[in-house]
Design a protein around this motif. Structure first.
Motif, PDB file in Angstrom:
ATOM      1  N   ILE A  27       0.905  -0.845  -0.308  1.00 21.26           N
ATOM      2  CA  ILE A  27      -0.072  -0.080  -0.271  1.00 21.26           C
ATOM      3  C   ILE A  27       0.607   0.769   0.093  1.00 21.26           C
ATOM      4  O   ILE A  27       1.552   0.831   0.693  1.00 21.26           O
ATOM      5  N   ALA A  28       0.523   2.128  -1.062  1.00 16.51           N
ATOM      6  CA  ALA A  28       1.898   3.364  -0.914  1.00 16.51           C
ATOM      7  C   ALA A  28       3.053   2.920  -1.194  1.00 16.51           C
ATOM      8  O   ALA A  28       3.568   3.702  -0.252  1.00 16.51           O
ATOM      9  N   ASN A  29       3.109   1.744  -1.901  1.00 16.98           N
ATOM     10  CA  ASN A  29       5.296   1.618  -2.247  1.00 16.98           C
ATOM     11  C   ASN A  29       5.044   0.924  -0.124  1.00 16.98           C
ATOM     12  O   ASN A  29       6.451   1.010  -0.097  1.00 16.98           O
ATOM     13  N   LYS A  30       4.571   0.860   0.604  1.00 19.81           N
ATOM     14  CA  LYS A  30       4.618   0.353   2.167  1.00 19.81           C
ATOM     15  C   LYS A  30       4.375  -1.192   1.715  1.00 19.81           C
ATOM     16  O   LYS A  30       3.272  -1.047   1.361  1.00 19.81           O
ATOM     17  N   GLU A  31       5.189  -2.469   2.751  1.00 19.04           N
ATOM     18  CA  GLU A  31       5.004  -3.219   2.779  1.00 19.04           C
ATOM     19  C   GLU A  31       4.199  -3.702   3.988  1.00 19.04           C
ATOM     20  O   GLU A  31       5.005  -3.100   4.780  1.00 19.04           O
ATOM     21  N   TYR A  32       2.963  -3.766   3.974  1.00 15.60           N
ATOM     22  CA  TYR A  32       2.422  -4.308   5.609  1.00 15.60           C
ATOM     23  C   TYR A  32       1.844  -5.477   5.810  1.00 15.60           C
ATOM     24  O   TYR A  32       1.529  -6.334   4.761  1.00 15.60           O
ATOM     25  N   ILE A  33       2.003  -6.350   6.832  1.00 16.25           N
ATOM     26  CA  ILE A  33       2.348  -7.605   7.230  1.00 16.25           C
ATOM     27  C   ILE A  33       1.022  -7.935   8.768  1.00 16.25           C
ATOM     28  O   ILE A  33       0.663  -7.107   9.716  1.00 16.25           O
ATOM     29  N   PHE A  34       0.467  -8.599   8.487  1.00 10.75           N
ATOM     30  CA  PHE A  34      -0.766  -8.328   8.964  1.00 10.75           C
ATOM     31  C   PHE A  34      -1.480  -9.752   9.044  1.00 10.75           C
ATOM     32  O   PHE A  34      -1.253 -10.906   7.917  1.00 10.75           O
ATOM     33  N   PRO A  35      -2.306 -10.797   9.869  1.00 10.01           N
ATOM     34  CA  PRO A  35      -3.056 -11.830  10.276  1.00 10.01           C
ATOM     35  C   PRO A  35      -4.031 -12.310   9.178  1.00 10.01           C
ATOM     36  O   PRO A  35      -3.952 -11.340   8.399  1.00 10.01           O
ATOM     37  N   GLU A  36      -4.544 -13.756   9.532  1.00  8.76           N
ATOM     38  CA  GLU A  36      -6.259 -12.893   8.210  1.00  8.76           C
ATOM     39  C   GLU A  36      -7.069 -11.821   9.302  1.00  8.76           C
ATOM     40  O   GLU A  36      -6.985 -11.898   9.918  1.00  8.76           O
ATOM     41  N   PRO A  37      -7.248 -11.153   7.845  1.00  7.25           N
ATOM     42  CA  PRO A  37      -7.968 -10.189   8.084  1.00  7.25           C
ATOM     43  C   PRO A  37      -9.156 -10.217   8.541  1.00  7.25           C
ATOM     44  O   PRO A  37      -9.765 -11.834   7.793  1.00  7.25           O
ATOM     45  N   ALA A  38      -9.835  -9.738   9.638  1.00  6.84           N
ATOM     46  CA  ALA A  38     -11.524 -10.324  10.285  1.00  6.84           C
ATOM     47  C   ALA A  38     -12.792  -9.591   8.776  1.00  6.84           C
ATOM     48  O   ALA A  38     -12.289  -9.335   8.265  1.00  6.84           O
ATOM     49  N   LYS A  39     -13.473 -10.367   8.340  1.00  6.61           N
ATOM     50  CA  LYS A  39     -14.477  -9.989   6.957  1.00  6.61           C
ATOM     51  C   LYS A  39     -15.383  -8.949   8.058  1.00  6.61           C
ATOM     52  O   LYS A  39     -15.391  -8.034   7.681  1.00  6.61           O
ATOM     53  N   SER A  40     -15.513  -8.800   9.005  1.00  7.76           N
ATOM     54  CA  SER A  40     -16.393  -8.007   9.483  1.00  7.76           C
ATOM     55  C   SER A  40     -15.897  -7.459  11.223  1.00  7.76           C
ATOM     56  O   SER A  40     -15.846  -8.275  11.877  1.00  7.76           O
ATOM     57  N   VAL A  41     -15.787  -6.102  11.560  1.00 13.12           N
ATOM     58  CA  VAL A  41     -15.142  -5.878  12.275  1.00 13.12           C
ATOM     59  C   VAL A  41     -16.372  -4.401  12.913  1.00 13.12           C
ATOM     60  O   VAL A  41     -16.443  -3.611  12.072  1.00 13.12           O
ATOM     61  N   ARG A  42     -16.460  -4.142  14.258  1.00 12.48           N
ATOM     62  CA  ARG A  42     -17.427  -3.572  14.551  1.00 12.48           C
ATOM     63  C   ARG A  42     -16.252  -2.025  15.510  1.00 12.48           C
ATOM     64  O   ARG A  42     -15.432  -2.115  16.384  1.00 12.48           O
TER      65      ARG A  42
END
Length: 355
Positions: free
Chosen positions: A242-257
């Motif tokens: 994203i915008a020339n930066k690598e973001y590392i993350f766990p499996e994203p939640a499909k729905s977040v309140r």
């Protein structure tokens, strides 16, 4: 994942929205370490990530030694789970000592002096006593080692890094130190590479989406060591550019309140956990001297974005919360933050009013 999803997923992974943690020690273990420079505000940071907690209940967990408060990482005060503090300190202490090296030399504190002070402190606490810094330093002075406030601070700091002391139970409003080995049980040792991987996994699971540069900032480690840690666990995570930066993350939640409004403490990991805080605050807000750069003052957060700062005045039975919106959307502040203010007041066991 898009840039506008970053703060949403961080709220979820940091346990601010939809927590799975049931105790303060679970929060700290999940996060790896939680900045605790401001003790009162740091307890609120834990409570925000729990289904139910009070100021007194978190005090009790810390006093009982289930959470350790010590200098770690960048370095500053952090909460660490008791089962993690040994390996984490072994990993971070060499770097922290290196950072403090010039001050050690300026104060004429070398390994010989630290050997003596550690020995004095260890013997003083060997009977299980929990003593204040003033009580400990008085004994150091009686042994013929002169100190001023700065040298005393670094003597205690080094005793923490050498795992001689950690926090004891508070005595009223006073902080104490206790013998590290009395508070922290023996634990398996890990290689440096294993510890780097463990720290990287804790960071990216709890603060992702985040970049390598974010991890370098948070951990206080070198870029080289941070890369070693990340590469060891990369297979457990997703990544995106994203915008020339690598973001590392766990499996994203499909729905977040996403909470409508939050009153976050100063030094909260939601902001202090990242080198780049642009996902939470724009450039204009970051440059505003009243914002405290999103770190040094308690912040108002609306739908994941910083919108202002707040402060509290404690009275006997009531907490008065004063809010300073810093964005263009000024209304209606009291109504928007009333639930968040009520949660904070409940945590303290007080009523509340909003200014």
């Amino acid at each position: 994942m898009k840039s506008q999803d970053i703060e949403v997923q961080r709220l979820r992974n940091q346990q601010i929205s939809g927590t799975h943690c049931n105790s303060p020690e679970e929060v700290v273990a999940w996060m790896g370490a939680v900045q605790a420079q401001d003790y009162a505000m740091a307890k609120w940071a834990l409570a925000l990530r729990l289904k139910k907690a009070t100021d007194k209940s978190i005090d009790r967990v810390i006093d009982e030694g289930r959470i350790v408060r010590t200098h770690l990482l960048r370095p500053t005060w952090h909460f660490v789970a008791v089962e993690d503090v040994r390996w984490m300190m072994q990993l971070a202490a060499p770097h922290m000592n290196k950072l403090a090296g010039s001050m050690y030399r300026q104060l004429k504190l070398d390994d010989e002096v630290f050997g003596k002070t550690n020995d004095i402190i260890g013997k003083l606490l060997a009977d299980g006593s929990h003593l204040t810094r003033e009580e400990i330093i008085a004994e150091v002075n009686r042994a013929g080692i002169e100190t001023d406030n700065l040298s005393a601070t670094h003597i205690m700091f080094r005793a923490e890094l050498d795992m001689v002391v950690c926090n004891g139970a508070r005595r009223g409003k006073k902080f104490t130190y206790a013998l590290f080995d009395h508070r922290v049980p023996a634990a398996p040792s890990f290689s440096r590479e294993e510890a780097l991987a463990m720290l990287a996994e804790r960071y990216f699971r709890s603060r992702g989406p985040a970049t390598l540069q974010d991890f370098v900032w948070w951990s206080g480690l070198s870029v080289t060591d941070s890369k070693i840690g990340l590469e060891a666990v990369r297979g457990k995570f997703n990544s995106v550019q994203i915008a020339n930066k690598e973001y590392i993350f766990p499996e994203p939640a499909k729905s977040v309140r996403v909470p409508k409004a939050l009153l976050l403490p100063c030094y909260d990991e939601y902001t202090v956990g990242y080198a780049d805080r642009s996902a939470v605050m724009n450039d204009e807000l970051a440059k505003n001297p009243d914002s405290g750069n999103g770190i040094f003052k308690p912040i108002m957060v609306t739908k994941g974005k910083m919108t202002g700062v707040w402060r509290r005045t404690e009275k006997k039975d009531q907490i008065v919360i004063e809010m300073l919106p810093l964005t263009g959307d000024q209304a209606p502040v009291q109504e928007t933050f009333e639930e968040a203010a009520a949660d904070y007041a409940k945590f303290l066991g007080k009523g509340f009013s909003i200014l």
